[in-house]
Structure formats: structure tokens, C-alpha cells
Design an enzyme around this catalytic site. Structure first.
Site, PDB file in Angstrom:
ATOM      1  N   LYS A  22      65.292  72.970  99.032  1.00  0.00           N
ATOM      2  CA  LYS A  22      66.519  72.703  98.277  1.00  0.00           C
ATOM      3  C   LYS A  22      67.448  73.915  98.345  1.00  0.00           C
ATOM      4  O   LYS A  22      68.647  73.775  98.582  1.00  0.00           O
ATOM      5  CB  LYS A  22      66.177  72.367  96.807  1.00  0.00           C
ATOM      6  CG  LYS A  22      65.565  70.980  96.659  1.00  0.00           C
ATOM      7  CD  LYS A  22      64.985  70.743  95.280  1.00  0.00           C
ATOM      8  CE  LYS A  22      64.254  69.406  95.243  1.00  0.00           C
ATOM      9  NZ  LYS A  22      63.543  69.153  93.991  1.00  0.00           N
TER      10      LYS A  22
ATOM     11  N   GLN B  27      62.125  72.319  88.739  1.00  0.00           N
ATOM     12  CA  GLN B  27      61.157  71.603  89.571  1.00  0.00           C
ATOM     13  C   GLN B  27      59.989  71.114  88.711  1.00  0.00           C
ATOM     14  O   GLN B  27      59.363  71.892  87.991  1.00  0.00           O
ATOM     15  CB  GLN B  27      60.653  72.529  90.693  1.00  0.00           C
ATOM     16  CG  GLN B  27      59.753  71.843  91.696  1.00  0.00           C
ATOM     17  CD  GLN B  27      60.473  70.756  92.507  1.00  0.00           C
ATOM     18  OE1 GLN B  27      61.601  70.939  92.953  1.00  0.00           O
ATOM     19  NE2 GLN B  27      59.824  69.611  92.674  1.00  0.00           N
TER      20      GLN B  27
ATOM     21  N   ASP C 225      69.783  66.629  88.576  1.00  0.00           N
ATOM     22  CA  ASP C 225      68.694  65.670  88.802  1.00  0.00           C
ATOM     23  C   ASP C 225      68.993  64.338  88.109  1.00  0.00           C
ATOM     24  O   ASP C 225      68.318  63.340  88.369  1.00  0.00           O
ATOM     25  CB  ASP C 225      67.370  66.228  88.257  1.00  0.00           C
ATOM     26  CG  ASP C 225      66.517  66.843  89.359  1.00  0.00           C
ATOM     27  OD1 ASP C 225      66.703  66.472  90.537  1.00  0.00           O
ATOM     28  OD2 ASP C 225      65.655  67.685  89.038  1.00  0.00           O
TER      29      ASP C 225
END
Ligand code: NAP
Length: 314
Positions: A70, A114, A137
Site C-alpha cells: 500500500k 491494518q 477504508d
């Protein structure tokens, strides 16, 4: 949610398909690359440097790889990426304090934590502490609420379902989608539920199958579009699929072959299903590459909205 410009989607539709014996195998890598190209040019036109903060707690091997990928993709897109690698014994309070400082940092437009987090940390508390406008997200209640109510103009939509709908649109126009029966297998907050909301928004008739559903095969067989997000290798069999259906396989399962090698497979029995469908995503190379591209798109959208807000206020 910003969808790639029409010209780009059309381009990806023609470039992203390769014909197998019967089905179109949807090339997720190509569609994902098209999204990244669109992100790069929109970023340059907006003349901004989106800031993405990626927080990793602990040293889970798979999570470390995801986070590295990412950060690298963010750099490639011309973003300023900051990676925070925190020790496995970091307290929840320490993570909350870091998020609070990033929420107040005007150079940061996207914050990503994460998952999974170590057990001393409540992921729910952590996710809900991210400022909704930086929640790239798309897991904050405000963003899930906007998605559910169809108010997606300034919502940040979860990346995997957003990528999956883009893949469906690479083989079906919006008017074709309207009225179709879509079956989503799985009801997680990360994939199944937002996927169902996105399909509803496209005017599909949506059924969601989960572990308590009676006769899942019978229901699935009625579907024009199947999205599989179960986490069980080869769960969706040929007999569950209607001739000509479009199948999107979100599953990523690591299995050991008879030869003792490890291999990634999806939730769909690809080899037996492919002869029946009109289009299908492979695993790997289908939905997987889209998730990271949609994350970059969300970060850019968050940065552009932030800039517009500052311009309006000044
Ligand atoms: P999850 O949270 O474990 O949810 C799985 C869902 O499948 C649940 O809703 C569960 O139902 C349902 N299910 C389990 N067994 C079932 C059965 N026998 N019949 C019908 N439904 C059943 O998983 P997830 O996070 O949504 O992920 C699903 C898959 O997608 C995994 O393989 C994951 O690795 C993959 N994934 C891929 C990406 C990507 O970037 N490509 C991103 C995220 C996830 P209940 O709710 O009733 O338990």
C-alpha cells in the site's frame, strides 16, 4: 464514491477481457492499472500531494506485505505516504493517540489501520476514532451509513466491494445491471454488506446468503450476478451457477495441492464454473489488485474534498 471516467471504463472494458473457451476472464490487473492511471492524472490536475498514513501494529507477515504494498503504491501515485510500524505490545491508548494526531494533521488525508490488530486493542474503537473524512477504508459508521442510505457522493466506500462493482461494470453497462438478480454470498461488514448496498444502488435485486441460509445453492442458481465472499476454497460449485451469469470471486484462500505446494484459490470452483458463465474473475488476478487501487482512489478523493473545503472556508 468517484467512479473512473466513462472513457476510461470503456477502455478498460475492451482491454481488460481475454476470452477463454466460453467465458470472459475479467482481467483485474488491467482494470486496476486503469484506475491507477486515472488517479495519477486526476492528482496531477488537482495539483495536490495526498498524504496517506498506514498504521501497522505487530509483525504479522501477511499484514506487513499488505502494508508495504500500500505504501509503495501510494508513492507510485505521487502521494506522501507515512508508515507507522508499532510494536506488538502497543496499547489501545497509544494507537488512539496516534490517530488523534493524524486526524489533526492537515497534510494527512487518509488514515488506514491494518487489521487484524493484536488482542489487547479493540479494533472497533480504533476504526471509529478515525475522522470519517480520512477513513479511506470506508469502515467508519458515517461512511457505512452514507453507503446504506445511498448518499455516496462524498462517502468513502470500502475498497474491495468498490473494486468488485468496478469489475462488474467492466463487462456490464449500468443499464444492463438494472433489474438483474445479484446474489452476494457472505455478509461481512468489510465485503458482503457493502457489496449488497452497492448492487442495490445499481438497481439490482439483491439477495444475501450467509451461513444460516437454507438452500443456498437453489438461491444462487437464480442469480444473474454472483459475488462470492465466504472464505471457503471452491465453495461455489458449477451446479450453483446459472448459465451466462457474471461471477465475481472475492475469496483468497491458501491451499496445499496434492503435490505439497501452496496455491491461492478463490471461493468459486473456477475450473468447473468457467464454462457456464459469461464472465468471471480469476484468483489471483481478479478482485485482489482492485482493492489497493480503490484505496488510492479513496485517498485522492479525500484529499480533493479536503482541499475544496479549505478553499471554500478561506
Ligand atoms: P468473513 O468476515 O469471514 O465472512 C465470511 C462470510 O461468509 C460470513 O458472512 C459467513 O456467514 C459466510 N459463510 C461462512 N460459511 C458459509 C456457508 N457455509 N454458507 C454460506 N455463507 C457462509 O470473511 P470476509 O472478510 O468477508 O472475506 C471473505 C473472503 O474474501 C476471504 O477469503 C477473504 O480472504 C477474502 N477477501 C479478499 C479481499 C481482496 O482484496 N480480494 C478483501 C477482503 C476479503 P455468517 O455471517 O453467517 O457467519
Amino acid at each position: 464514491m468517484a467512479i473512473a471516467p466513462l472513457s476510461s471504463s470503456k477502455l478498460s472494458a475492451s482491454n481488460s477481457k481475454s476470452q477463454s473457451c466460453d467465458a470472459v476472464i475479467i482481467d483485474g490487473k488491467q482494470v486496476a492499472a486503469d484506475v491507477i492511471e486515472s488517479v495519477k492524472s486526476r492528482r496531477a490536475m488537482a495539483d495536490i500531494v495526498p498524504g496517506l498514513a498506514v498504521i501497522l501494529v505487530g509483525n504479522d507477515a501477511a499484514s506487513s506485505v499488505y502494508v508495504r504494498n500500500k505504501s509503495a503504491k501510494a508513492e507510485e501515485c505521487g502521494f506522501a505516504s507515512q508508515q507507522f510500524d508499532l510494536p506488538v505490545d502497543t496499547s489501545e491508548q497509544e494507537v488512539l493517540e496516534l490517530i488523534n494526531s493524524l486526524n489533526n494533521d492537515t497534510n494527512i488525508h487518509g488514515i488506514l489501520v491494518q487489521l487484524p490488530l493484536p488482542k489487547q486493542i479493540d479494533s472497533h474503537q480504533v476504526i471509529q476514532s478515525i475522522a470519517p473524512e480520512k477513513d479511506v477504508d470506508g469502515f467508519h459508521y458515517l461512511n457505512t451509513g452514507k453507503l446504506t442510505t445511498g448518499d455516496t457522493n462524498d462517502a468513502l466506500v470500502p475498497c474491495t466491494p468498490a473494486g468488485s462493482i468496478q469489475l462488474i461494470k467492466s463487462v456490464m453497462g449500468a443499464s444492463e445491471l438494472s433489474g438483474k438478480h445479484a446474489v452476494v454470498v457472505g455478509r461481512s461488514n468489510i465485503v458482503g454488506k457493502p457489496m449488497a448496498s452497492l448492487l442495490l444502488q445499481e438497481n439490482c435485486t439483491v439477495t444475501v446468503i450467509h451461513s444460516r441460509t437454507n438452500n443456498p445453492g437453489e438461491i444462487c442458481r437464480q442469480a444473474d450476478i454472483v459475488v462470492a465472499a465466504v472464505g471457503i476454497p471452491n465453495f461455489i460449485k458449477e451446479g450453483w451457477i446459472k448459465q451466462g451469469a457474471v461471477v465475481i470471486d472475492v475469496g483468497i484462500n491458501r491451499i496445499t495441492t496434492d503435490e505439497g505446494k501452496t496455491k491461492l484459490v478463490g471461493d468459486v470452483d473456477f475450473e468447473n464454473v468457467r464454462s457456464k458463465v459469461s464472465a468471471i474473475t480469476p484468483v489471483p488476478g481478479g478482485v485482489g489488485p482492485m482493492t489497493i487501487s480503490m484505496l488510492m482512489q479513496n485517498t485522492l478523493d479525500a484529499a480533493i474534498r479536503g482541499k475544496n473545503l479549505i478553499t471554500k472556508e478561506s
